[in-house]
Design a protein around this motif. Structure first.
Motif, PDB file in Angstrom:
ATOM      1  N   THR A   1     -12.519   9.399  -3.854  1.00 26.15           N
ATOM      2  CA  THR A   1     -13.931   9.117  -4.172  1.00 26.15           C
ATOM      3  C   THR A   1     -14.182   7.613  -4.269  1.00 26.15           C
ATOM      4  O   THR A   1     -15.320   7.167  -4.154  1.00 26.15           O
ATOM      5  CB  THR A   1     -14.374   9.776  -5.503  1.00 26.15           C
ATOM      6  N   ARG A   2     -13.132   6.834  -4.467  1.00 27.75           N
ATOM      7  CA  ARG A   2     -13.268   5.376  -4.562  1.00 27.75           C
ATOM      8  C   ARG A   2     -13.149   4.698  -3.195  1.00 27.75           C
ATOM      9  O   ARG A   2     -13.220   3.482  -3.111  1.00 27.75           O
ATOM     10  CB  ARG A   2     -12.192   4.807  -5.477  1.00 27.75           C
ATOM     11  N   LEU A   3     -12.932   5.480  -2.158  1.00 29.52           N
ATOM     12  CA  LEU A   3     -12.688   4.907  -0.828  1.00 29.52           C
ATOM     13  C   LEU A   3     -13.800   5.242   0.170  1.00 29.52           C
ATOM     14  O   LEU A   3     -13.549   5.525   1.328  1.00 29.52           O
ATOM     15  CB  LEU A   3     -11.327   5.395  -0.304  1.00 29.52           C
ATOM     16  N   ASN A   4     -15.041   5.173  -0.294  1.00 31.68           N
ATOM     17  CA  ASN A   4     -16.181   5.404   0.601  1.00 31.68           C
ATOM     18  C   ASN A   4     -16.549   4.128   1.345  1.00 31.68           C
ATOM     19  O   ASN A   4     -16.632   3.059   0.741  1.00 31.68           O
ATOM     20  CB  ASN A   4     -17.404   5.881  -0.197  1.00 31.68           C
ATOM     21  N   HIS A   5     -16.773   4.248   2.633  1.00 29.32           N
ATOM     22  CA  HIS A   5     -17.195   3.122   3.484  1.00 29.32           C
ATOM     23  C   HIS A   5     -16.254   1.933   3.323  1.00 29.32           C
ATOM     24  O   HIS A   5     -16.678   0.838   2.947  1.00 29.32           O
ATOM     25  CB  HIS A   5     -18.640   2.719   3.178  1.00 29.32           C
ATOM     26  N   ILE A   6     -14.998   2.153   3.610  1.00 29.49           N
ATOM     27  CA  ILE A   6     -13.999   1.112   3.380  1.00 29.49           C
ATOM     28  C   ILE A   6     -13.894   0.125   4.542  1.00 29.49           C
ATOM     29  O   ILE A   6     -14.184   0.453   5.681  1.00 29.49           O
ATOM     30  CB  ILE A   6     -12.604   1.716   3.095  1.00 29.49           C
ATOM     31  N   GLU A   7     -13.493  -1.063   4.178  1.00 30.77           N
ATOM     32  CA  GLU A   7     -13.096  -2.112   5.112  1.00 30.77           C
ATOM     33  C   GLU A   7     -11.734  -2.555   4.614  1.00 30.77           C
ATOM     34  O   GLU A   7     -11.582  -2.911   3.440  1.00 30.77           O
ATOM     35  CB  GLU A   7     -14.101  -3.263   5.080  1.00 30.77           C
ATOM     36  N   ILE A   8     -10.729  -2.502   5.495  1.00 29.94           N
ATOM     37  CA  ILE A   8      -9.367  -2.755   5.045  1.00 29.94           C
ATOM     38  C   ILE A   8      -8.616  -3.671   5.996  1.00 29.94           C
ATOM     39  O   ILE A   8      -8.888  -3.683   7.199  1.00 29.94           O
ATOM     40  CB  ILE A   8      -8.570  -1.437   4.874  1.00 29.94           C
ATOM     41  N   ILE A   9      -7.678  -4.401   5.409  1.00 25.41           N
ATOM     42  CA  ILE A   9      -6.806  -5.265   6.197  1.00 25.41           C
ATOM     43  C   ILE A   9      -5.365  -5.097   5.734  1.00 25.41           C
ATOM     44  O   ILE A   9      -5.100  -4.854   4.565  1.00 25.41           O
ATOM     45  CB  ILE A   9      -7.190  -6.760   6.097  1.00 25.41           C
ATOM     46  N   GLN A  10      -4.502  -5.214   6.688  1.00 18.70           N
ATOM     47  CA  GLN A  10      -3.067  -5.274   6.402  1.00 18.70           C
ATOM     48  C   GLN A  10      -2.790  -6.734   6.076  1.00 18.70           C
ATOM     49  O   GLN A  10      -3.260  -7.634   6.770  1.00 18.70           O
ATOM     50  CB  GLN A  10      -2.297  -4.857   7.647  1.00 18.70           C
ATOM     51  N   ILE A  11      -2.032  -6.986   5.024  1.00 21.60           N
ATOM     52  CA  ILE A  11      -1.707  -8.364   4.666  1.00 21.60           C
ATOM     53  C   ILE A  11      -0.238  -8.652   4.903  1.00 21.60           C
ATOM     54  O   ILE A  11       0.126  -9.724   5.349  1.00 21.60           O
ATOM     55  CB  ILE A  11      -2.114  -8.667   3.218  1.00 21.60           C
ATOM     56  N   LYS A  12       0.601  -7.685   4.580  1.00 24.66           N
ATOM     57  CA  LYS A  12       2.033  -7.819   4.854  1.00 24.66           C
ATOM     58  C   LYS A  12       2.476  -6.556   5.562  1.00 24.66           C
ATOM     59  O   LYS A  12       1.968  -5.475   5.296  1.00 24.66           O
ATOM     60  CB  LYS A  12       2.838  -7.990   3.564  1.00 24.66           C
ATOM     61  N   LYS A  13       3.458  -6.732   6.440  1.00 29.89           N
ATOM     62  CA  LYS A  13       3.927  -5.605   7.223  1.00 29.89           C
ATOM     63  C   LYS A  13       5.425  -5.733   7.416  1.00 29.89           C
ATOM     64  O   LYS A  13       5.932  -6.810   7.663  1.00 29.89           O
ATOM     65  CB  LYS A  13       3.217  -5.654   8.580  1.00 29.89           C
ATOM     66  N   GLY A  14       6.092  -4.620   7.297  1.00 28.47           N
ATOM     67  CA  GLY A  14       7.518  -4.597   7.551  1.00 28.47           C
ATOM     68  C   GLY A  14       7.912  -3.216   8.020  1.00 28.47           C
ATOM     69  O   GLY A  14       7.096  -2.309   8.082  1.00 28.47           O
ATOM     70  N   TYR A  15       9.168  -3.044   8.355  1.00 31.78           N
ATOM     71  CA  TYR A  15       9.641  -1.730   8.790  1.00 31.78           C
ATOM     72  C   TYR A  15       9.626  -0.742   7.645  1.00 31.78           C
ATOM     73  O   TYR A  15       9.445   0.447   7.838  1.00 31.78           O
ATOM     74  CB  TYR A  15      11.052  -1.835   9.378  1.00 31.78           C
ATOM     75  N   THR A  16       9.861  -1.236   6.439  1.00 31.42           N
ATOM     76  CA  THR A  16       9.929  -0.351   5.285  1.00 31.42           C
ATOM     77  C   THR A  16       8.951  -0.783   4.193  1.00 31.42           C
ATOM     78  O   THR A  16       9.158  -0.506   3.012  1.00 31.42           O
ATOM     79  CB  THR A  16      11.350  -0.329   4.700  1.00 31.42           C
TER      80      THR A  16
END
Length: 174
Positions: free
Chosen positions: A138-153
């Motif tokens: 319910t808190r994730l309506n009309h979201i805009e999101i970005i990945q900031i860190k990424k790794g295999y795990t």
């Protein structure tokens, strides 16, 4: 655009450190969730109502400071003075780089539908009850999101919805 504003902070660590230092955690409220399996997978979530912040950079700085204080097990009642030069230097030269090492920072937009699907799948895998998942969604309506860190795990995703700023952190921790 969310990714440009966060990239600005991470490109100017002096300014980011000042914003973090000016956050008063004792004046804010966060909802923090930690879900893990019996092995090594974990999902951490931090939600903060948008009404507490003037802009997305303030929110990102506050969520980072909350994560830092929780992760290092510091007492929010002992927050350093925002003008303390040692604190500002420690943030700029140490803590920000510890949490956002340049080689892992990868700011890119994330597809909303793919994220929601993943969100549901990861929480289901961790046996989070359906009622809790529904409440979180319910808190994730009309979201805009970005990945900031990424790794295999490891993944670190920041975003905003109509009502909240949030951090979704997923990892395999041995």
């Amino acid at each position: 655009m969310i990714h440009k504003e966060i990239q600005e902070l991470l490109n100017d660590l002096n300014s980011f450190a000042k914003q973090i230092a000016n956050v008063r955690l004792s004046n804010l409220s966060f909802d923090v969730y930690e879900f893990r399996d019996e092995y090594v997978m974990q999902v951490d979530l931090i939600f903060a109502e948008k009404s507490q912040f003037d802009n997305i950079q303030d929110a990102f700085s506050a969520i980072f400071k909350k994560e830092l204080f929780d992760g290092e097990e510091w007492d929010i009642n002992d927050e350093p003075n925002p003008a303390d030069e040692q604190w500002l230097t420690a943030l700029e030269d140490g803590w920000i780089n510890d949490y956002y090492p340049k080689k892992y920072v990868c700011i890119e937009l994330v597809n909303k539908d793919e994220f929601i699907c993943r969100f549901k799948n990861e929480l289901a895998y961790l046996n989070v009850t359906e009622s809790i998942v529904k409440e979180l969604l319910t808190r994730l309506n009309h979201i805009e999101i970005i990945q900031i860190k990424k790794g295999y795990t490891y993944d670190y995703i920041f975003g905003q919805s109509d009502s909240h700023y949030f951090l979704f952190e997923w990892g395999i921790y041995a």
